[in-house]
Design a protein around this motif. Structure first.
Motif, PDB file in Angstrom:
ATOM      1  N   SER A 112      27.089  27.249   8.840  1.00 29.58           N
ATOM      2  CA  SER A 112      25.776  26.671   9.090  1.00 29.58           C
ATOM      3  C   SER A 112      25.410  25.680   8.004  1.00 29.58           C
ATOM      4  O   SER A 112      25.999  25.683   6.920  1.00 29.58           O
ATOM      5  CB  SER A 112      24.708  27.770   9.169  1.00 29.58           C
ATOM      6  OG  SER A 112      24.615  28.444   7.920  1.00 29.58           O
TER       7      SER A 112
ATOM      8  N   LEU B 262      21.839  24.135   6.124  1.00 27.29           N
ATOM      9  CA  LEU B 262      20.396  24.218   5.930  1.00 27.29           C
ATOM     10  C   LEU B 262      19.932  22.944   5.250  1.00 27.29           C
ATOM     11  O   LEU B 262      20.440  22.584   4.189  1.00 27.29           O
ATOM     12  CB  LEU B 262      20.041  25.431   5.070  1.00 27.29           C
ATOM     13  CG  LEU B 262      18.555  25.647   4.780  1.00 27.29           C
ATOM     14  CD1 LEU B 262      17.797  25.998   6.057  1.00 27.29           C
ATOM     15  CD2 LEU B 262      18.367  26.748   3.734  1.00 27.29           C
TER      16      LEU B 262
ATOM     17  N   LEU C  26      18.395  18.435  15.875  1.00 26.72           N
ATOM     18  CA  LEU C  26      19.471  18.818  14.974  1.00 26.72           C
ATOM     19  C   LEU C  26      20.591  19.485  15.764  1.00 26.72           C
ATOM     20  O   LEU C  26      20.326  20.186  16.753  1.00 26.72           O
ATOM     21  CB  LEU C  26      18.954  19.783  13.908  1.00 26.72           C
ATOM     22  CG  LEU C  26      17.964  19.197  12.897  1.00 26.72           C
ATOM     23  CD1 LEU C  26      17.391  20.303  12.027  1.00 26.72           C
ATOM     24  CD2 LEU C  26      18.641  18.139  12.031  1.00 26.72           C
TER      25      LEU C  26
ATOM     26  N   LYS D 104      23.616  22.138  16.788  1.00 30.00           N
ATOM     27  CA  LYS D 104      23.718  23.591  16.703  1.00 30.00           C
ATOM     28  C   LYS D 104      24.295  23.992  15.341  1.00 30.00           C
ATOM     29  O   LYS D 104      25.250  23.398  14.853  1.00 30.00           O
ATOM     30  CB  LYS D 104      24.626  24.114  17.821  1.00 30.00           C
ATOM     31  CG  LYS D 104      24.708  25.631  17.890  1.00 30.00           C
ATOM     32  CD  LYS D 104      25.571  26.077  19.057  1.00 30.00           C
ATOM     33  CE  LYS D 104      25.668  27.601  19.113  1.00 30.00           C
ATOM     34  NZ  LYS D 104      26.531  28.053  20.247  1.00 30.00           N
TER      35      LYS D 104
ATOM     36  N   THR E 295      22.612  23.797  12.536  1.00 30.02           N
ATOM     37  CA  THR E 295      21.884  23.097  11.472  1.00 30.02           C
ATOM     38  C   THR E 295      20.393  23.342  11.649  1.00 30.02           C
ATOM     39  O   THR E 295      19.877  23.261  12.763  1.00 30.02           O
ATOM     40  CB  THR E 295      22.168  21.585  11.511  1.00 30.02           C
ATOM     41  OG1 THR E 295      23.567  21.359  11.337  1.00 30.02           O
ATOM     42  CG2 THR E 295      21.404  20.849  10.428  1.00 30.02           C
ATOM     43  N   SER E 296      19.712  23.648  10.570  1.00 30.42           N
ATOM     44  CA  SER E 296      18.275  23.934  10.651  1.00 30.42           C
ATOM     45  C   SER E 296      17.567  23.387   9.422  1.00 30.42           C
ATOM     46  O   SER E 296      18.191  23.062   8.405  1.00 30.42           O
ATOM     47  CB  SER E 296      18.031  25.440  10.759  1.00 30.42           C
ATOM     48  OG  SER E 296      18.541  26.111   9.615  1.00 30.42           O
ATOM     49  N   CYS E 297      16.244  23.269   9.522  1.00 31.31           N
ATOM     50  CA  CYS E 297      15.415  22.839   8.395  1.00 31.31           C
ATOM     51  C   CYS E 297      14.823  24.068   7.722  1.00 31.31           C
ATOM     52  O   CYS E 297      14.302  24.964   8.392  1.00 31.31           O
ATOM     53  CB  CYS E 297      14.294  21.920   8.867  1.00 31.31           C
ATOM     54  SG  CYS E 297      14.847  20.254   9.254  1.00 31.31           S
TER      55      CYS E 297
END
Length: 226
Positions: free
Chosen positions: A181, A183, A195, A197, A199-201
């Motif tokens: 992943s 971040l 974003l 899949k 990947t996140s904030c």
């Protein structure tokens, strides 16, 4: 143990503690020295009670201080006596990106990219923190990663082109580090729209939570302060 967290950035220094979890912001910038930071932090936290301090620093560090001068602040950080500036307090330094990553880590192999004034980077590999220094590596057209997706790149190229570069660099670095992943953190992460899949904030509170976690369970996060 009560902890003071000082997150040193190129635009602001954010300060919070176990009793004051909503951070105060102190304006930083290219004129800020270590002594300026200490003076303003001490003034802003007058009357606060704390036993230990977590410093998030924009560059490579040892447990008791920076190993190199910052790119977006004034000189004078290396060799400064932080222990003397805060007598009687336990002190640990960690790279600022690593501190944010630690606050948002949920397991596995995670790459953190902090897209703010500059570009911070960190890898957490099955619980072991590995601070990275990717910002000033060459990317393309004679410019670095930071010059594309840091603040200068955003201002030079505009949001649309900047977002495309962020997505390209995320994909490139995720593949290179073989991560589960990614971040995204930093002040400009909120400007991203869709974003991919995996990947996140991260939350704004991640750096502060990472500063607390540095003392709560340091042994479970490998070389967190190095």
């Amino acid at each position: 143990m009560k902890i003071l967290v000082v997150d040193i950035g190129g635009t602001h220094v954010k300060v919070a503690s176990s009793d004051h979890v909503v951070p105060l912001k102190i304006v930083s910038g290219p004129g800020m020295t270590a002594q300026n930071m200490v003076d303003q932090v001490r003034t802003a936290t007058e009357g606060w009670e704390y036993d230990a301090i977590s410093f998030g620093y924009p560059g490579p560090v040892a447990k008791d201080g920076p190993l190199a001068e910052p790119h977006n602040l004034a000189a004078g950080w290396v060799g400064f006596s932080y222990a003397q500036a805060f007598p009687g307090k336990k002190i640990r330094f960690i790279n600022d990106a690593a501190m944010q990553a630690l606050g948002g880590y949920r397991g596995g192999r995670m790459l953190f990219l902090g897209i703010g004034t500059g570009l911070g980077s960190c890898l957490i590999f099955d619980g072991t923190i590995v601070p990275l220094e990717l910002a000033h590596l060459p990317y393309k057209k004679g410019r670095t990663y930071e010059q594309y997706i840091g603040l200068a790149g955003l201002e030079r190229r505009g949001k649309k082109a900047w977002r495309k570069s962020v997505l390209k660099i995320v994909a490139l670095l995720r593949a290179a580090t073989v991560c589960d992943s990614v971040l995204l953190g930093g002040g400009n992460a909120k400007l991203m729209k869709k974003l991919p899949k995996g990947t996140s904030c991260g939350a704004n509170s991640n750096a502060i939570q990472g500063g607390f976690a540095l003392w709560a369970a340091p042994s479970s996060f490998g070389r967190a302060g190095d």
